[in-house]
Design a protein around this motif. Structure first.
Motif, PDB file in Angstrom:
ATOM      1  N   TRP A  96    -102.755   1.585 -90.964  1.00 28.23           N
ATOM      2  CA  TRP A  96    -102.034   0.862 -91.410  1.00 28.23           C
ATOM      3  C   TRP A  96    -101.075   0.457 -90.449  1.00 28.23           C
ATOM      4  CZ3 TRP A  96    -102.291  -1.128 -97.612  1.00 28.23           C
ATOM      5  CH2 TRP A  96    -101.410  -2.104 -97.498  1.00 28.23           C
TER       6      TRP A  96
ATOM      7  N   GLY B 127     -99.298  -2.229 -86.881  1.00 25.60           N
ATOM      8  CA  GLY B 127    -100.489  -3.482 -86.215  1.00 25.60           C
ATOM      9  C   GLY B 127    -101.811  -2.891 -87.426  1.00 25.60           C
ATOM     10  N   ILE B 128    -102.721  -3.481 -87.477  1.00 32.55           N
ATOM     11  CA  ILE B 128    -103.823  -3.215 -87.641  1.00 32.55           C
ATOM     12  C   ILE B 128    -105.623  -2.517 -86.640  1.00 32.55           C
ATOM     13  CG2 ILE B 128    -105.474  -3.125 -89.954  1.00 32.55           C
ATOM     14  CD1 ILE B 128    -103.133  -4.855 -91.504  1.00 32.55           C
TER      15      ILE B 128
ATOM     16  N   GLY C 202    -107.860  -6.352 -86.881  1.00 27.20           N
ATOM     17  CA  GLY C 202    -106.805  -6.963 -86.991  1.00 27.20           C
ATOM     18  C   GLY C 202    -107.862  -8.231 -87.085  1.00 27.20           C
TER      19      GLY C 202
ATOM     20  N   CYS D  48    -101.232 -14.548 -85.269  1.00 31.59           N
ATOM     21  CA  CYS D  48    -101.018 -12.986 -84.556  1.00 31.59           C
ATOM     22  C   CYS D  48    -100.692 -12.806 -83.092  1.00 31.59           C
ATOM     23  CB  CYS D  48    -102.409 -12.815 -84.983  1.00 31.59           C
ATOM     24  SG  CYS D  48    -102.185 -10.749 -84.650  1.00 31.59           S
TER      25      CYS D  48
ATOM     26  N   GLU E  98    -104.094  -8.779 -89.158  1.00 31.73           N
ATOM     27  CA  GLU E  98    -102.812  -8.210 -88.722  1.00 31.73           C
ATOM     28  C   GLU E  98    -101.723  -9.321 -88.564  1.00 31.73           C
ATOM     29  OE1 GLU E  98    -103.680  -5.837 -85.564  1.00 31.73           O
ATOM     30  OE2 GLU E  98    -102.169  -6.677 -84.670  1.00 31.73           O
TER      31      GLU E  98
ATOM     32  N   SER F 274     -99.900  -6.073 -91.317  1.00 29.44           N
ATOM     33  CA  SER F 274     -99.538  -5.518 -91.386  1.00 29.44           C
ATOM     34  C   SER F 274     -97.496  -5.048 -91.130  1.00 29.44           C
ATOM     35  CB  SER F 274     -99.576  -5.679 -89.294  1.00 29.44           C
ATOM     36  OG  SER F 274     -99.098  -6.552 -89.049  1.00 29.44           O
TER      37      SER F 274
END
Lengths: 377, 377
Positions: free
Chosen positions: A151, A154-155, A177, A188, A197, A201
């Motif tokens: 985390w 981004g994810i 994400g 995104c 995300e 994020s």
């Protein structure tokens, strides 16, 4: 210093890190901001430059490197049987909402270019390599069903199911994400609207706060000075030592600023962070429904710097979901944290005996300070 | 008829089906509505009754059954090391929005009860057993990364990743019906709000149409008679041969009614089905992000009876998502369809040589007609 030597390469959206290790430990570590100008060979060229530079630092030749483990942001595609990066945070030619990436690349031929120089390379998505490292050395030891989630800006994630790493057809599993969480919603970097995300994020947290400030709803009541050191952890991406709400403009806000405003009692920041944590948890509900996992390990700067705020919020939302699937799931913070990137890349190429010795001696805890290189060669 | 004999048990939310096979083919198949009254041993008792009845039909003793393959709705839990069903469509004591399940069970001790009677049993989630059957005999042959999804009264799935079946800690992977797709949204039988099953299942389609009708927005323009036979497939759960919009009241509407209204040009039905298909596709985007699959096989009565309507809608939405992950994914209808339940349960216990013979000869295509039993023993 004796070989054999392994090189670990960690390619992220903001920097490339290279370290070199032998069985005794990490000998050198250096990084520089990733340079996204020029043609689509720029990233592999930077990797090679950094490996060469790291070799110089410890007085070895590049050909003394036995193997190169590469942990990189994705996703991956396959071109002519070789892995290419189709990562929207590196390739400006892919969906990209802000036009901030100064190139028109649609893919990066990472495997082709690196295998021209190095005999043995192993490239994996950074989520996959991270879960491998956490399971080998960190919070996932002995677990057959474990998901690591980063985390951060981004994810990303990586997962073991039934004791085996899952990769999928192009090595992109599990790209958490980009799962959908709402019907419409913010865009995104990948082009999706309303994915995890885009909602949870670090980038999403900063953007959500910005949009509330620029929409004219400026918080006036909080102007006290804040010490950004929290729980003994210096927030990574706060640029000033102190911050007030008045310092935070729509131009400059970072996720960490929003967390600091939260700590000051800013209701807008509290709302933004509570929302982000809720979406993060709902993403975990989805991945748990799909993988029926036992343990979530969470890492990444957004989480690790703010876990005492985030973890209770995440758990509260997670355990609201269908109990038959959610009730036995555990949450653990990353146990490797700042060593995770190096270990993630190293464990892709690390021999078994070496791995066993590192499990016992944990030599990464005695790694030298990182060398930071500027953007010019 | 010569043994060895295998029994296949398929436990769904509405009926229990049992068939017995030897290597030559399926010898008998019978089903009855699942009875959800009494104590929580009622379901295993019905299974045993049906197996006994099936044995009688072909003149064998129950102890001539070598192994019992059980494919059942889930999810599963573990109690004292044994698998229990914690399925909200069987157990009235779990989250249950309508109170239509006439019991207060919180779990069904299926493994304990069946293993008291049968020497060899293998129980799997029906999504897991279905993908095993499709990969062995149907649309997934030779695929290393393949997900089967049933789109029916509920939504379930099973998956191979990297050539291996994934199960997860309690054998619930991938329970795709319970991933979140919207922020708020209708309540699922599991208690979640806004998950895939609550938005796209047959139950959801019927409920969404009902709610639009009962909200006073009754369609007046369509009163023509409709032939519910479409594409040569008789819709399974339409009770009358013909239906008009005026026949469809909030009390009686089924998903198949809504599809028939769609074919008549009813704009409300079109909106309901387009929405459901869109959510179904967005659920596939999420599972694909997590598993990086190659092939989606879709089955189940909602899909199989209406695939010429649904598949184009699903594909359109799916391919809108992040191309790096979505572009190479293929869609295939189930190749086993009405044989899937039997084969799913059988393949859990089928010896290899038997499997190879069936792959070649496809004897299930010559199975006898099903015997339908009433609700009384």
């Amino acid at each position: 210093m004796d070989g054999p030597y392994l090189a670990a390469v960690d390619i992220g959206g903001t920097k490339i890190t290279v370290s070199i290790a032998n069985i005794s430990g990490i000998l050198v570590k250096l990084y520089r901001p990733v340079q996204l100008e020029g043609d689509n060979l720029a990233v592999p060229a930077q990797v090679d430059f950094l490996v060469g530079h790291a070799c110089e630092q410890i007085g070895i030749e590049r050909d003394e490197i036995t193997a190169l483990g590469v942990s990189t942001c994705g996703p991956f595609g396959i071109r002519d049987g070789e892995l290419v990066l189709v990562a929207p945070n590196l390739c400006g030619g892919l969906a990209n909402e802000r036009g901030i990436i100064p190139n028109d690349w649609t893919e990066i031929p990472l495997q082709r270019e690196l295998s021209r120089i190095y005999n043995k390379i192993h490239i994996e998505n950074d989520g996959i390599s991270a879960v491998t490292a956490e399971r080998m050395f960190g919070a996932g030891k002995g677990e057959d069903n474990v998901v690591y989630i980063t985390w951060s800006t981004g994810i990303g994630s990586g997962a073991y199911v039934d004791g085996r790493l899952i990769k999928g057809k192009n090595g992109n599993a599990p790209h958490i994400g980009h799962i959908y969480l709402v019907d419409d919603g913010p865009r995104c970097g990948c082009g999706n609207f309303g994915d995890m995300e885009a909602l949870a994020s670090g980038v999403a947290i900063a953007r959500d706060y910005e949009s509330r400030v620029t929409s004219g709803d400026v918080t006036a009541e909080c102007t006290t000075t804040v010490d950004v050191t929290t729980e003994g952890v210096m927030a990574e991406n706060v640029t000033a030592e102190n911050v007030t709400t008045e310092d935070v403009t729509a131009e400059s806000v970072t996720a960490e600023d929003v967390f600091n405003l939260f700590r000051m009692g800013d209701p807008k920041a509290e709302s933004v962070i509570t929302n982000a944590a809720r979406y993060f948890a709902r993403g975990l509900v989805s991945i748990n429904a799909i993988l029926d996992t036992q343990v979530f390990i969470i890492g990444g700067s957004v989480f690790m710097n703010n876990r005492h705020i985030l973890l209770p919020l995440v758990k509260e939302e997670f355990y609201k979901s269908f109990p038959a699937l959610s009730k036995d799931v555990e949450f653990r913070p990353s146990a490797l944290d700042s060593y995770l990137g190096d270990l993630a890349a190293l464990c892709l190429v690390m021999p078994d005996d070496w791995g066993r010795q590192w499990q016992e001696k944990r030599p990464w805890e005695f790694a030298p300070e990182s060398i930071v290189l500027g953007t010019d060669k």
